[in-house]
Enzyme design. Structure first.
Site, PDB file in Angstrom:
ATOM      1  N   HIS A  67       0.840  -1.203   0.000  1.00 56.98           N
ATOM      2  CA  HIS A  67       0.000   0.000   0.000  1.00 56.98           C
ATOM      3  C   HIS A  67       0.876   1.255   0.000  1.00 56.98           C
ATOM      4  O   HIS A  67       0.678   2.169  -0.815  1.00 56.98           O
ATOM      5  CB  HIS A  67      -0.914  -0.018   1.235  1.00 56.98           C
ATOM      6  CG  HIS A  67      -1.761   1.193   1.400  1.00 56.98           C
ATOM      7  ND1 HIS A  67      -3.113   1.172   1.196  1.00 56.98           N
ATOM      8  CD2 HIS A  67      -1.456   2.466   1.765  1.00 56.98           C
ATOM      9  CE1 HIS A  67      -3.598   2.383   1.420  1.00 56.98           C
ATOM     10  NE2 HIS A  67      -2.610   3.182   1.780  1.00 56.98           N
ATOM     11  N   GLU A  68       1.857   1.288   0.894  1.00 55.65           N
ATOM     12  CA  GLU A  68       2.727   2.458   0.991  1.00 55.65           C
ATOM     13  C   GLU A  68       3.608   2.597  -0.247  1.00 55.65           C
ATOM     14  O   GLU A  68       3.883   3.708  -0.695  1.00 55.65           O
ATOM     15  CB  GLU A  68       3.576   2.402   2.257  1.00 55.65           C
ATOM     16  CG  GLU A  68       2.784   2.361   3.554  1.00 55.65           C
ATOM     17  CD  GLU A  68       1.708   3.421   3.683  1.00 55.65           C
ATOM     18  OE1 GLU A  68       1.907   4.559   3.183  1.00 55.65           O
ATOM     19  OE2 GLU A  68       0.659   3.129   4.276  1.00 55.65           O
ATOM     20  N   HIS A  71       1.771   4.430  -2.985  1.00 56.62           N
ATOM     21  CA  HIS A  71       1.898   5.882  -2.824  1.00 56.62           C
ATOM     22  C   HIS A  71       3.259   6.338  -3.355  1.00 56.62           C
ATOM     23  O   HIS A  71       3.347   7.310  -4.114  1.00 56.62           O
ATOM     24  CB  HIS A  71       1.800   6.285  -1.346  1.00 56.62           C
ATOM     25  CG  HIS A  71       0.444   6.155  -0.739  1.00 56.62           C
ATOM     26  ND1 HIS A  71      -0.661   6.826  -1.189  1.00 56.62           N
ATOM     27  CD2 HIS A  71       0.020   5.428   0.329  1.00 56.62           C
ATOM     28  CE1 HIS A  71      -1.702   6.525  -0.441  1.00 56.62           C
ATOM     29  NE2 HIS A  71      -1.308   5.674   0.490  1.00 56.62           N
TER      30      HIS A  71
END
Length: 158
Positions: A67-68, A71
């Site tokens: 998820h990170e 980004h």
């Protein structure tokens, strides 16, 4: 697992799942309790919640790392890196990351008791607060009436 091992793990996941290197810092943060991880747009560093790793293990934290990294890679390629962006949603699904992390048990979340109450002088609506607030800066959300601050009597059992 320490920060050095986490750094290697994030670099591996980045190459395997995204085909791109992770060139910044990854570290654990023992203060993160309500979120699984954070990506910093200024430094491009990533922080992962130690409590998520300790509580739920490698599988869940791998999804948080993905998820990170979504980004991270989208931001560096100047594409939509925010949660609401279609690029982010598509990439997250493609790599198998998680949109939300699992909630930590209440014992780890450090819930503070309510210490103050704002009471509407017109309709009697009550708003519980953990921190002291200036009632002159706010109005009742129900009737727009004036608010009065009341300190709650918290008995400490010592």
């Amino acid at each position: 697992m320490d920060d050095r091992q986490l750094q290697q793990w994030v670099e591996e996941i980045s190459l395997q799942s995204f085909g791109r290197p992770f060139l910044h810092q990854a570290r654990f943060n023992r203060r993160l309790r309500s979120t699984g991880g954070r990506y910093f747009t200024r430094t491009h560093d990533i922080e992962i919640s130690w409590h998520q790793y300790e509580q739920y293990g490698k599988q869940d934290v791998e999804k948080i790392i993905k998820h990170e990294l979504c980004h991270y890679h989208l931001h560096l390629t100047k594409r939509g890196y925010q949660h609401r962006d279609e690029d982010f949603k598509r990439l997250l699904q493609h790599v198998g990351g998680t949109r939300y992390c699992r909630a930590l048990p209440d014992a780890l979340r450090r819930k503070e008791p309510y210490r103050y109450k704002l009471v509407c002088q017109h309709c009697g609506m009550e708003y519980m607060r953990k921190r002291k607030t200036d009632p002159r800066k706010y109005a009742c959300g129900h009737c727009r009436g004036r608010l009065k601050l009341v300190a709650l009597d918290l008995q400490m059992n010592s």
